[in-house]
Design an enzyme around this catalytic site. Structure first.
Site, PDB file in Angstrom:
ATOM      1  N   SER A  96       0.831  -1.199   0.000  1.00 40.34           N
ATOM      2  CA  SER A  96       0.000   0.000   0.000  1.00 40.34           C
ATOM      3  C   SER A  96       0.871   1.257   0.000  1.00 40.34           C
ATOM      4  O   SER A  96       1.771   1.395   0.835  1.00 40.34           O
ATOM      5  CB  SER A  96      -0.885  -0.058   1.263  1.00 40.34           C
ATOM      6  OG  SER A  96      -1.647   1.100   1.396  1.00 40.34           O
ATOM      7  N   LYS A 120     -17.677  13.268  -6.502  1.00 38.34           N
ATOM      8  CA  LYS A 120     -16.804  14.427  -6.682  1.00 38.34           C
ATOM      9  C   LYS A 120     -17.098  15.033  -8.059  1.00 38.34           C
ATOM     10  O   LYS A 120     -18.099  15.729  -8.201  1.00 38.34           O
ATOM     11  CB  LYS A 120     -15.357  14.039  -6.427  1.00 38.34           C
ATOM     12  CG  LYS A 120     -15.210  13.499  -4.969  1.00 38.34           C
ATOM     13  CD  LYS A 120     -13.810  13.356  -4.483  1.00 38.34           C
ATOM     14  CE  LYS A 120     -13.689  12.531  -3.217  1.00 38.34           C
ATOM     15  NZ  LYS A 120     -14.257  13.099  -2.014  1.00 38.34           N
TER      16      LYS A 120
HETATM   17  N1  PMP Z   1     -10.575   7.781  -2.007  1.00 30.42           N
HETATM   18  C1  PMP Z   1      -9.987   8.987  -1.896  1.00 30.42           C
HETATM   19  C2  PMP Z   1      -8.602   9.134  -2.401  1.00 30.42           C
HETATM   20  C3  PMP Z   1     -10.669  10.059  -1.312  1.00 30.42           C
HETATM   21  O1  PMP Z   1     -10.066  11.245  -1.192  1.00 30.42           O
HETATM   22  C4  PMP Z   1     -11.989   9.876  -0.857  1.00 30.42           C
HETATM   23  C5  PMP Z   1     -12.820  10.984  -0.223  1.00 30.42           C
HETATM   24  N2  PMP Z   1     -12.285  12.188  -0.044  1.00 30.42           N
HETATM   25  C6  PMP Z   1     -12.551   8.613  -0.987  1.00 30.42           C
HETATM   26  C7  PMP Z   1     -11.833   7.597  -1.564  1.00 30.42           C
HETATM   27  C8  PMP Z   1     -13.946   8.358  -0.519  1.00 30.42           C
HETATM   28  O2  PMP Z   1     -14.841   8.756  -1.519  1.00 30.42           O
HETATM   29  P1  PMP Z   1     -16.340   9.157  -1.124  1.00 30.42           P
HETATM   30  O3  PMP Z   1     -16.284  10.612  -0.736  1.00 30.42           O
HETATM   31  O4  PMP Z   1     -17.115   8.897  -2.353  1.00 30.42           O
HETATM   32  O5  PMP Z   1     -16.733   8.302   0.030  1.00 30.42           O
END
Ligand code: PMP
Length: 408
Positions: free
Chosen positions: A138, A249
């Site tokens: 990771s 987003k």
């Molecule tokens: N992955 C990344 C890299 C994020 O920045 C975020 C939320 N900021 C998420 C996943 C989670 O996505 P969601 O807001 O749709 O829960």
């Protein structure tokens, strides 16, 4: 145990550190994005503010393309999905949306989740807890949702240095050759805005027969000729085993998803508890996301205007001598490097200029890396940009000149 005292002490500590989160009470205004009404805390009054920190990067959440599709779906299907996907909750919009997402990423199949967070958590958690002897590699800057999924699985994990191919290779080489391996990383990292060398990471993963898991949450809708993300832009979608994304987003709605082979998606669908045991997304949400994706597949104007505005904001900051973290994406981190100053600048911008930029403090970023994370959109005007720069510039001087007075 006096639980109340424990809660209060923790909260006081957060406040002392300048890391206590205060939510801005906003009413987004359909049709006038990025303007919103701000409800003052408890005063019953509102004021108009310009939002400069939304992840609705392209303003699609306020676009008639999306809202009219959602109205139509509500009229047709009602409010909720009515059940989990397995028990009556699968709506035709979900099926269409999954087909659209698979096509967007050049994959055979896709699976929806209630958020991007859940898609990462549930998918990694399931892969890592069900595949015998699996190891995960990771990136050290991976999002909390990936970290939590990994942690939850209790699988063996190895953290590699951020975007560092040599470190990844060395760590893969040091692992038992016969252990199944998954390399998990993001394309656009949301806080620094840097971008992973996807193809090179896939090359390294291939050397060790590792599966690749890419989070494109901050890139979908934004990059690539059809908004398929950085992997689409670079022509490497077929190199990734799994591409994960969000509908919340650039697509402006809510929900998360993964895309991959038919067998993989069917397997996650069949074993991921975070997918199985929860109510499906409201059909109207799926309809809105479907409209948004279809629109952004064909229309590049939002992406072009967005790029232009990002460049204008950066040029304005540079001219005003305000430091920002250079990166190849659309995110403009203005580095304050002090939690109290960061919050102070944010508060004064809101109070005096009607500009809303949430301070980003620990633990979202490391201590000493506190920042204002500015996200321009295609809908900010030149006047909005000029006002942002001049207001920020005034506060910058004030903060530096009278730090103790100003920050107190
Ligand atoms: N992955 C990344 C890299 C994020 O920045 C975020 C939320 N900021 C998420 C996943 C989670 O996505 P969601 O807001 O749709 O829960």
């Amino acid at each position: 145990m006096d639980f109340e005292s424990l809660f209060r002490a923790d909260l006081e500590q957060l406040k002392d550190d300048g890391n206590y989160r205060v939510f801005a009470d906003l009413e987004r205004r359909a049709g006038s994005f990025p303007k919103a009404h701000h409800h003052f805390e408890g005063s019953g009054q509102t004021r108009d503010v310009t939002v400069w920190c939304s992840n609705d990067y392209l303003g699609m959440g306020q676009s008639a393309v999306v809202t009219s599709a959602m109205h139509e779906a509500i009229d047709k299907c009602g409010a909720g999905a009515g059940g989990t996907r397995n028990i009556s909750g699968t709506n035709h919009y979900h099926v269409l949306l999954e087909q659209e997402l698979a096509d967007l990423h050049g994959k055979e199949a896709a699976l929806l989740f209630t958020s991007g967070y859940v898609s990462n958590w549930a998918t990694l958690g399931t892969l890592l807890s069900r595949i015998p002897d699996v190891m995960v590699f990771s990136d050290e800057m991976n999002h909390a949702s990936m970290i939590e999924g990994i942690r939850h699985s209790r699988a063996r994990k190895v953290i590699w240095k951020h975007n560092d191919l040599d470190d990844l290779r060395a760590k893969l080489a040091a692992a038992p050759a016969d252990a199944p391996k998954i390399v998990a990383f993001e394309s656009v990292y949301s806080m620094d805005g840097d971008i992973a060398p996807i193809e090179a990471i896939c090359d390294v993963a291939d050397e060790f027969g590792a599966m690749t898991y890419l989070d494109e949450v901050h890139a979908v809708g934004m990059y690539g000729p059809r908004g398929g993300g950085i992997a689409e832009r670079e022509g490497v979608m077929d190199r990734l085993t799994i591409i994960e994304g969000t509908l919340g987003k650039a697509f402006g709605v809510m929900g998360g998803y993964i895309t991959g082979s038919v067998a993989l998606i069917d397997w996650i669908r069949s074993f991921a508890s975070g997918f199985i045991f929860t109510t499906a997304l409201p059909p109207a949400l799926a309809a809105g996301a479907l409209a948004s994706i279809r629109h952004l597949k064909k229309s590049a104007i939002e992406r072009r205007r967005h790029k232009e505005n990002v460049a204008k904001v950066r040029a304005g900051l540079t001219k005003a001598g305000i430091p920002w973290l250079d990166n190849p994406s659309h995110i403009v981190p203005v580095m304050v490097r002090d939690p109290k100053k960061c919050k102070w600048i944010s508060d004064i911008l809101m109070d005096q200029s009607g500009i809303y930029v949430q301070p980003i403090n620990y633990p979202t970023v490391a201590r000493g890396a506190e920042r204002l994370r500015i996200t321009p959109t295609p809908l900010h005007t030149d006047a909005d940009i000029a006002k942002l720069i001049s207001s920020l510039s005034d506060l910058w001087s004030q903060c530096a000149l009278a730090r103790h007075v100003a920050v107190a």
